[in-house]
Design a protein around this motif. Structure first.
Motif, PDB file in Angstrom:
ATOM      1  N   ILE A  25      19.010 -12.700  -0.777  1.00 24.13           N
ATOM      2  CA  ILE A  25      20.069 -12.848  -1.787  1.00 24.13           C
ATOM      3  C   ILE A  25      21.438 -12.975  -1.116  1.00 24.13           C
ATOM      4  CG2 ILE A  25      21.329 -11.605  -3.622  1.00 24.13           C
ATOM      5  CD1 ILE A  25      18.551 -10.652  -4.634  1.00 24.13           C
ATOM      6  N   MET A  26      21.665 -12.174  -0.059  1.00 27.72           N
ATOM      7  CA  MET A  26      22.960 -12.211   0.634  1.00 27.72           C
ATOM      8  C   MET A  26      23.171 -13.545   1.361  1.00 27.72           C
ATOM      9  SD  MET A  26      24.802  -9.516   0.161  1.00 27.72           S
ATOM     10  CE  MET A  26      25.888  -9.176   1.530  1.00 27.72           C
ATOM     11  N   ILE A  27      22.120 -14.041   2.024  1.00 30.67           N
ATOM     12  CA  ILE A  27      22.234 -15.339   2.721  1.00 30.67           C
ATOM     13  C   ILE A  27      22.453 -16.458   1.709  1.00 30.67           C
ATOM     14  CG2 ILE A  27      20.911 -17.069   4.037  1.00 30.67           C
ATOM     15  CD1 ILE A  27      19.815 -14.760   5.731  1.00 30.67           C
ATOM     16  N   SER A  28      21.698 -16.414   0.599  1.00 34.11           N
ATOM     17  CA  SER A  28      21.867 -17.417  -0.460  1.00 34.11           C
ATOM     18  C   SER A  28      23.281 -17.381  -1.020  1.00 34.11           C
ATOM     19  CB  SER A  28      20.863 -17.183  -1.591  1.00 34.11           C
ATOM     20  OG  SER A  28      19.558 -17.296  -1.114  1.00 34.11           O
ATOM     21  N   SER A  29      23.814 -16.163  -1.255  1.00 32.03           N
ATOM     22  CA  SER A  29      25.169 -16.020  -1.807  1.00 32.03           C
ATOM     23  C   SER A  29      26.211 -16.627  -0.875  1.00 32.03           C
ATOM     24  CB  SER A  29      25.511 -14.547  -2.038  1.00 32.03           C
ATOM     25  OG  SER A  29      24.625 -13.988  -2.963  1.00 32.03           O
ATOM     26  N   SER A  30      26.047 -16.386   0.430  1.00 27.74           N
ATOM     27  CA  SER A  30      26.998 -16.946   1.414  1.00 27.74           C
ATOM     28  C   SER A  30      26.977 -18.474   1.363  1.00 27.74           C
ATOM     29  CB  SER A  30      26.638 -16.493   2.831  1.00 27.74           C
ATOM     30  OG  SER A  30      26.588 -15.113   2.904  1.00 27.74           O
ATOM     31  N   MET A  31      25.765 -19.028   1.316  1.00 27.00           N
ATOM     32  CA  MET A  31      25.629 -20.492   1.302  1.00 27.00           C
ATOM     33  C   MET A  31      26.168 -21.092  -0.005  1.00 27.00           C
ATOM     34  SD  MET A  31      24.526 -21.294   4.195  1.00 27.00           S
ATOM     35  CE  MET A  31      25.262 -19.875   4.954  1.00 27.00           C
ATOM     36  N   LEU A  32      25.896 -20.396  -1.121  1.00 28.09           N
ATOM     37  CA  LEU A  32      26.381 -20.874  -2.419  1.00 28.09           C
ATOM     38  C   LEU A  32      27.907 -20.837  -2.475  1.00 28.09           C
ATOM     39  CD1 LEU A  32      23.755 -19.133  -4.721  1.00 28.09           C
ATOM     40  CD2 LEU A  32      23.935 -21.581  -4.336  1.00 28.09           C
ATOM     41  N   MET A  33      28.487 -19.796  -1.861  1.00 28.32           N
ATOM     42  CA  MET A  33      29.950 -19.703  -1.824  1.00 28.32           C
ATOM     43  C   MET A  33      30.530 -20.854  -1.000  1.00 28.32           C
ATOM     44  SD  MET A  33      32.428 -16.622  -0.550  1.00 28.32           S
ATOM     45  CE  MET A  33      31.967 -15.383  -1.724  1.00 28.32           C
ATOM     46  N   LYS A  34      29.870 -21.200   0.096  1.00 26.86           N
ATOM     47  CA  LYS A  34      30.340 -22.303   0.947  1.00 26.86           C
ATOM     48  C   LYS A  34      30.276 -23.647   0.222  1.00 26.86           C
ATOM     49  CE  LYS A  34      30.001 -20.853   5.703  1.00 26.86           C
ATOM     50  NZ  LYS A  34      31.334 -21.340   6.066  1.00 26.86           N
ATOM     51  N   MET A  35      29.289 -23.793  -0.663  1.00 27.74           N
ATOM     52  CA  MET A  35      29.134 -25.059  -1.394  1.00 27.74           C
ATOM     53  C   MET A  35      30.037 -25.165  -2.611  1.00 27.74           C
ATOM     54  SD  MET A  35      25.130 -25.971  -1.458  1.00 27.74           S
ATOM     55  CE  MET A  35      24.467 -24.353  -1.727  1.00 27.74           C
ATOM     56  N   GLY A  36      30.575 -24.023  -3.065  1.00 25.09           N
ATOM     57  CA  GLY A  36      31.372 -24.040  -4.301  1.00 25.09           C
ATOM     58  C   GLY A  36      30.486 -24.001  -5.521  1.00 25.09           C
ATOM     59  N   SER A  37      29.332 -23.338  -5.367  1.00 23.49           N
ATOM     60  CA  SER A  37      28.392 -23.222  -6.488  1.00 23.49           C
ATOM     61  C   SER A  37      28.832 -22.118  -7.442  1.00 23.49           C
ATOM     62  CB  SER A  37      27.016 -22.892  -5.911  1.00 23.49           C
ATOM     63  OG  SER A  37      26.197 -22.298  -6.871  1.00 23.49           O
ATOM     64  N   ALA A  38      28.520 -22.279  -8.716  1.00 19.62           N
ATOM     65  CA  ALA A  38      28.770 -21.204  -9.689  1.00 19.62           C
ATOM     66  C   ALA A  38      27.850 -20.043  -9.339  1.00 19.62           C
ATOM     67  CB  ALA A  38      28.480 -21.709 -11.096  1.00 19.62           C
ATOM     68  N   PRO A  39      28.228 -18.785  -9.518  1.00 24.42           N
ATOM     69  CA  PRO A  39      29.493 -18.262 -10.059  1.00 24.42           C
ATOM     70  C   PRO A  39      30.561 -18.040  -8.989  1.00 24.42           C
ATOM     71  CG  PRO A  39      27.919 -16.482  -9.771  1.00 24.42           C
ATOM     72  CD  PRO A  39      27.259 -17.719  -9.242  1.00 24.42           C
ATOM     73  N   PHE A  40      30.412 -18.668  -7.803  1.00 28.39           N
ATOM     74  CA  PHE A  40      31.435 -18.555  -6.745  1.00 28.39           C
ATOM     75  C   PHE A  40      32.281 -19.826  -6.725  1.00 28.39           C
ATOM     76  CE2 PHE A  40      27.305 -16.777  -5.319  1.00 28.39           C
ATOM     77  CZ  PHE A  40      27.630 -15.426  -5.333  1.00 28.39           C
ATOM     78  N   HIS A  41      32.437 -20.466  -7.881  1.00 30.18           N
ATOM     79  CA  HIS A  41      33.006 -21.814  -7.925  1.00 30.18           C
ATOM     80  C   HIS A  41      34.505 -21.857  -8.162  1.00 30.18           C
ATOM     81  CE1 HIS A  41      32.789 -20.688 -12.101  1.00 30.18           C
ATOM     82  NE2 HIS A  41      33.579 -21.695 -12.382  1.00 30.18           N
ATOM     83  N   PHE A  42      35.156 -20.713  -8.390  1.00 29.87           N
ATOM     84  CA  PHE A  42      36.549 -20.738  -8.868  1.00 29.87           C
ATOM     85  C   PHE A  42      37.512 -21.414  -7.889  1.00 29.87           C
ATOM     86  CE2 PHE A  42      34.467 -17.318 -11.163  1.00 29.87           C
ATOM     87  CZ  PHE A  42      34.780 -17.665 -12.475  1.00 29.87           C
ATOM     88  N   TRP A  43      37.195 -21.368  -6.599  1.00 31.24           N
ATOM     89  CA  TRP A  43      38.060 -22.016  -5.602  1.00 31.24           C
ATOM     90  C   TRP A  43      37.910 -23.536  -5.618  1.00 31.24           C
ATOM     91  CZ3 TRP A  43      35.765 -24.962  -1.744  1.00 31.24           C
ATOM     92  CH2 TRP A  43      34.392 -24.779  -1.533  1.00 31.24           C
ATOM     93  N   PHE A  44      36.758 -24.006  -6.052  1.00 32.78           N
ATOM     94  CA  PHE A  44      36.393 -25.421  -5.854  1.00 32.78           C
ATOM     95  C   PHE A  44      37.312 -26.402  -6.603  1.00 32.78           C
ATOM     96  CE2 PHE A  44      33.351 -29.055  -6.248  1.00 32.78           C
ATOM     97  CZ  PHE A  44      33.235 -29.323  -4.904  1.00 32.78           C
ATOM     98  N   PRO A  45      37.488 -26.256  -7.939  1.00 32.22           N
ATOM     99  CA  PRO A  45      38.377 -27.207  -8.642  1.00 32.22           C
ATOM    100  C   PRO A  45      39.827 -27.129  -8.150  1.00 32.22           C
ATOM    101  CG  PRO A  45      37.021 -25.992 -10.206  1.00 32.22           C
ATOM    102  CD  PRO A  45      36.853 -25.328  -8.876  1.00 32.22           C
ATOM    103  N   ASN A  46      40.292 -25.933  -7.768  1.00 36.96           N
ATOM    104  CA  ASN A  46      41.669 -25.792  -7.282  1.00 36.96           C
ATOM    105  C   ASN A  46      41.890 -26.538  -5.975  1.00 36.96           C
ATOM    106  OD1 ASN A  46      42.497 -24.171  -9.372  1.00 36.96           O
ATOM    107  ND2 ASN A  46      41.932 -22.264  -8.344  1.00 36.96           N
TER     108      ASN A  46
END
Length: 337
Positions: A95-116
């Motif tokens: 889960i932690m590795i997946s979360s890191s990778m999802l954050m790097k991609m700008g995936s939801a729910p870590f997506h708030f930085w992406f549109p900005n």
């Protein structure tokens, strides 16, 4: 392209591509982490600009987000080396590795930085961010993931990607939310097989490259710029075709990878997920059609000398791309015969 006559940009673009190959061909997590870091440090000089405050702000935000994700990733790798024999921790690690990778991609729910960040970049940098920058995290994610966690993330992506784009007036933010939605499809594709993901990703990259190329040549960043009366009807029709193809409407090329995905979902009895995928795609198509409809129907007049058209070679290229988009579905049906 602007970077062809700038040796610094050429160098960093080469390093950007090379770092992805380092990360995905590495045989240890540390090698993957090093590849990701080189990738980050080569992309920042490409997006930062001393003449554009928005680009400088975007590069700083991008650096901070990617650093947080990298620290998280490195922390999990070290933990995994410490508790190597502890199988109870496996779920936590995945889960932690997946979360890191999802954050790097700008995936939801870590997506708030992406549109900005997308809002501060040029169309070419946006194209790299929405396509190439997703390759490494996606492949690293496929090595080690938690199925239930990833299903939740897929649902988040397709819903947020569709709903988030409804009230946007910026074309760049619209493309960003479309990218988040497509990320949901791609995550499911990589859970099925890497070949399917490569196929979906190639198709998506082709379609997004057409849109970025189109907006770059017309120098457009907001929806109301598409309503100018002096844009030639051929350009508007090309825009309509490529928007609908990106949305995944049946006669066009963009529907083909989605068709394969839906086929797989139905065969494996993922009925609720299929329903969600299709309904959210309808919302995406709705806001694409809303733009193209107003673009074709509404006009406001500008001075006669403000004539917006593409140079001959670009217009030929756009017509060729649009033809591929229309013919794509016909060509794809032959594969099933």
């Amino acid at each position: 392209m602007y970077f062809l006559n700038n040796s610094n940009k050429m160098f960093f673009t080469f390093i950007l591509f090379f770092s992805t190959l380092i990360a995905i061909s590495s045989n240890s997590w540390f090698g993957c982490w090093i590849g990701l870091e080189i990738n980050l440090l080569s992309f920042i000089p490409l997006i930062s600009s001393p003449f554009n405050l928005l680009a400088s702000e975007a590069s700083l935000k991008y650096f901070l987000i990617q650093s947080i994700a990298s620290i998280n990733f490195l922390f999990v790798i070290l933990l995994k080396m410490t508790f190597f024999k502890n199988f109870l921790m496996d779920n936590f690690f995945s889960i932690m590795i997946s979360s890191s990778m999802l954050m790097k991609m700008g995936s939801a729910p870590f997506h708030f930085w992406f549109p900005n960040i997308v809002e501060g970049l040029s169309w070419f940098n946006n194209f790299i961010l929405m396509t190439w920058q997703k390759i490494t995290p996606m492949i690293l994610l496929s090595y080690y993931f938690n199925k239930n966690f990833l299903y939740t993330m897929i649902i988040f992506n397709i819903i947020i990607g569709a709903i988030g784009g409804l009230n946007q007036i910026s074309l760049r933010k619209l493309m960003a939310f479309s990218s988040i939605n497509n990320l949901g499809w791609m995550l499911f594709a990589i859970m099925i097989s890497e070949n399917l993901w490569i196929f979906y990703f190639t198709m998506y990259s082709f379609l997004i490259s057409i849109m970025c190329f189109f907006f770059f040549n017309l120098n457009m960043f907001f929806i109301n710029q598409l309503f100018i009366n002096n844009i030639s009807p051929l350009i508007k029709i090309n825009l309509l075709i490529n928007f609908l193809s990106l949305g995944g409407l049946p006669p066009f090329l963009g529907f083909f990878p989605k068709w394969i995905m839906i086929n797989f979902l139905m065969n494996n009895k993922f009925y609720l997920l299929t329903f969600l995928f299709v309904m959210m795609s309808l919302i995406i198509i709705f806001f694409y059609i809303r733009i193209t409809y107003t673009c074709l129907m509404l006009n406001y007049f500008k001075m006669k000398w403000l004539k917006i058209s593409l140079k001959n070679n670009f217009l030929w290229l756009m017509n060729f791309f649009s033809l591929i988009s229309i013919m794509g579905m016909i060509l794809s049906t032959f594969l099933f015969l």
